[in-house]
Design a protein around this motif. Structure first.
Motif, PDB file in Angstrom:
ATOM      1  N   TYR A  49     -26.047  97.228 -18.617  1.00 53.88           N
ATOM      2  CA  TYR A  49     -26.093  97.541 -20.043  1.00 53.88           C
ATOM      3  C   TYR A  49     -24.772  98.133 -20.515  1.00 53.88           C
ATOM      4  O   TYR A  49     -24.250  97.750 -21.555  1.00 53.88           O
ATOM      5  N   PHE A  50     -24.214  99.041 -19.737  1.00 54.27           N
ATOM      6  CA  PHE A  50     -22.984  99.698 -20.149  1.00 54.27           C
ATOM      7  C   PHE A  50     -21.772  98.786 -20.014  1.00 54.27           C
ATOM      8  O   PHE A  50     -20.867  98.828 -20.840  1.00 54.27           O
ATOM      9  N   SER A  51     -21.747  97.961 -18.991  1.00 59.86           N
ATOM     10  CA  SER A  51     -20.609  97.040 -18.876  1.00 59.86           C
ATOM     11  C   SER A  51     -20.658  95.994 -19.975  1.00 59.86           C
ATOM     12  O   SER A  51     -19.627  95.601 -20.508  1.00 59.86           O
ATOM     13  N   ARG A  52     -21.853  95.534 -20.350  1.00 68.58           N
ATOM     14  CA  ARG A  52     -21.968  94.587 -21.464  1.00 68.58           C
ATOM     15  C   ARG A  52     -21.557  95.254 -22.767  1.00 68.58           C
ATOM     16  O   ARG A  52     -20.857  94.648 -23.576  1.00 68.58           O
ATOM     17  N   ALA A  53     -21.964  96.483 -22.976  1.00 69.19           N
ATOM     18  CA  ALA A  53     -21.574  97.195 -24.201  1.00 69.19           C
ATOM     19  C   ALA A  53     -20.062  97.332 -24.281  1.00 69.19           C
ATOM     20  O   ALA A  53     -19.465  97.162 -25.353  1.00 69.19           O
ATOM     21  N   ARG A  54     -19.430  97.594 -23.154  1.00 69.78           N
ATOM     22  CA  ARG A  54     -17.975  97.703 -23.113  1.00 69.78           C
ATOM     23  C   ARG A  54     -17.322  96.365 -23.465  1.00 69.78           C
ATOM     24  O   ARG A  54     -16.335  96.312 -24.192  1.00 69.78           O
ATOM     25  N   ARG A  55     -17.885  95.275 -22.974  1.00 69.80           N
ATOM     26  CA  ARG A  55     -17.326  93.950 -23.271  1.00 69.80           C
ATOM     27  C   ARG A  55     -17.546  93.554 -24.726  1.00 69.80           C
ATOM     28  O   ARG A  55     -16.691  92.904 -25.330  1.00 69.80           O
ATOM     29  N   VAL A  56     -18.678  93.942 -25.308  1.00 74.48           N
ATOM     30  CA  VAL A  56     -18.925  93.663 -26.727  1.00 74.48           C
ATOM     31  C   VAL A  56     -17.962  94.464 -27.592  1.00 74.48           C
ATOM     32  O   VAL A  56     -17.418  93.954 -28.576  1.00 74.48           O
ATOM     33  N   LEU A  94     -15.360  72.897 -27.338  1.00 74.05           N
ATOM     34  CA  LEU A  94     -16.044  74.152 -27.031  1.00 74.05           C
ATOM     35  C   LEU A  94     -16.326  74.301 -25.541  1.00 74.05           C
ATOM     36  O   LEU A  94     -16.737  73.352 -24.879  1.00 74.05           O
ATOM     37  N   ARG A  95     -16.097  75.500 -25.040  1.00 74.62           N
ATOM     38  CA  ARG A  95     -16.524  75.856 -23.687  1.00 74.62           C
ATOM     39  C   ARG A  95     -17.861  76.578 -23.747  1.00 74.62           C
ATOM     40  O   ARG A  95     -18.636  76.519 -22.806  1.00 74.62           O
ATOM     41  N   VAL A  96     -18.116  77.299 -24.846  1.00 74.41           N
ATOM     42  CA  VAL A  96     -19.411  77.955 -25.007  1.00 74.41           C
ATOM     43  C   VAL A  96     -20.442  76.876 -25.320  1.00 74.41           C
ATOM     44  O   VAL A  96     -20.144  75.898 -25.996  1.00 74.41           O
ATOM     45  N   ASP A  97     -21.665  77.061 -24.827  1.00 67.73           N
ATOM     46  CA  ASP A  97     -22.661  76.016 -25.021  1.00 67.73           C
ATOM     47  C   ASP A  97     -23.973  76.513 -25.618  1.00 67.73           C
ATOM     48  O   ASP A  97     -24.812  75.718 -26.006  1.00 67.73           O
ATOM     49  N   ARG A 142      -5.300  77.058 -28.217  1.00 66.25           N
ATOM     50  CA  ARG A 142      -5.041  77.952 -27.088  1.00 66.25           C
ATOM     51  C   ARG A 142      -5.361  79.404 -27.463  1.00 66.25           C
ATOM     52  O   ARG A 142      -5.963  80.137 -26.673  1.00 66.25           O
ATOM     53  N   GLU A 143      -4.971  79.828 -28.675  1.00 67.96           N
ATOM     54  CA  GLU A 143      -5.259  81.200 -29.117  1.00 67.96           C
ATOM     55  C   GLU A 143      -6.762  81.446 -29.190  1.00 67.96           C
ATOM     56  O   GLU A 143      -7.236  82.507 -28.784  1.00 67.96           O
ATOM     57  N   ILE A 144      -7.511  80.469 -29.698  1.00 68.77           N
ATOM     58  CA  ILE A 144      -8.964  80.629 -29.791  1.00 68.77           C
ATOM     59  C   ILE A 144      -9.582  80.663 -28.405  1.00 68.77           C
ATOM     60  O   ILE A 144     -10.448  81.496 -28.110  1.00 68.77           O
ATOM     61  N   SER A 150     -13.045  83.291 -24.873  1.00 66.77           N
ATOM     62  CA  SER A 150     -13.140  83.946 -23.557  1.00 66.77           C
ATOM     63  C   SER A 150     -13.842  85.300 -23.671  1.00 66.77           C
ATOM     64  O   SER A 150     -14.631  85.664 -22.796  1.00 66.77           O
ATOM     65  N   LYS A 151     -13.584  86.039 -24.736  1.00 66.28           N
ATOM     66  CA  LYS A 151     -14.251  87.340 -24.922  1.00 66.28           C
ATOM     67  C   LYS A 151     -15.746  87.159 -25.167  1.00 66.28           C
ATOM     68  O   LYS A 151     -16.560  87.958 -24.712  1.00 66.28           O
ATOM     69  N   ILE A 152     -16.119  86.111 -25.901  1.00 66.56           N
ATOM     70  CA  ILE A 152     -17.544  85.843 -26.128  1.00 66.56           C
ATOM     71  C   ILE A 152     -18.219  85.497 -24.814  1.00 66.56           C
ATOM     72  O   ILE A 152     -19.322  85.975 -24.526  1.00 66.56           O
ATOM     73  N   MET A 153     -17.560  84.695 -23.997  1.00 68.04           N
ATOM     74  CA  MET A 153     -18.149  84.337 -22.700  1.00 68.04           C
ATOM     75  C   MET A 153     -18.256  85.560 -21.790  1.00 68.04           C
ATOM     76  O   MET A 153     -19.243  85.708 -21.057  1.00 68.04           O
ATOM     77  N   GLU A 154     -17.277  86.451 -21.831  1.00 67.43           N
ATOM     78  CA  GLU A 154     -17.357  87.687 -21.045  1.00 67.43           C
ATOM     79  C   GLU A 154     -18.494  88.565 -21.512  1.00 67.43           C
ATOM     80  O   GLU A 154     -19.220  89.158 -20.701  1.00 67.43           O
TER      81      GLU A 154
END
Length: 157
Positions: A49-56, A94-97, A142-144, A150-154
């Motif tokens: 929970y805390f690592s996900r909150a940090r990534r969000v 898209l890489r996100v699915d 490339r910027e996206i 990449s941040k959304i996937m993390e």
């Protein structure tokens, strides 16, 4: 029970105990609840929970940074005496699915000045983006990919 729900309930309990249901007091209670849950994270299984909150939070900070930088770039483009722009629409693979991730990515792109998400292909593999200056779509792709996607996937995987 979801740890986020426990966190919200603890924040509501804080607001009830203090007798103040203002947003600032609730937010303070939420932060206190995060601290309290972090003290017992091994016992309640809240390490993820805390690592996900940090990534969000990292995703949100990236968005704010991109928002400021893009707004600055658009302001400079608009105020320049010679607007040498090449607007256009380009396809972004898209890489996100997941629908949720695609929606977040499309909204972050749309909220960033100078770009607009136009459409998603039927198979959900291509996002069509309109850019105010599409002179180098590969750099924008490339910027996206290195930024928002990449941040959304993390954050959400």
């Amino acid at each position: 029970m979801s740890l986020f729900l426990v966190n919200v309930l603890l924040a509501l309990a804080w607001a009830a105990v203090t007798g103040s249901f203002t947003f600032l007091n609730f937010a303070f209670g939420f932060v206190l609840a995060i601290f309290a849950l972090s003290l017992i994270r091994e016992q309640v299984g809240s390490v993820g929970y805390f690592s996900r909150a940090r990534r969000v939070v990292s995703l949100l900070l990236l968005f704010v940074t991109e928002l400021v930088l893009s707004a600055w770039k658009v302001a400079l483009l608009v105020l320049s005496p010679r607007m040498d722009l090449k607007p256009g629409i380009f396809a972004y693979p898209l890489r996100v699915d997941r629908d949720f991730e695609i929606t977040i990515l499309a909204n972050l792109i749309t909220l960033t000045p100078g770009t607009l998400s136009v459409d998603v292909s039927d198979d959900r593999r291509i996002l069509y983006i309109h850019a105010m200056d599409a002179s180098d779509p590969d750099a924008t792709r490339r910027e996206i990919a290195e930024g928002f996607e990449s941040k959304i996937m993390e954050a959400f995987r």
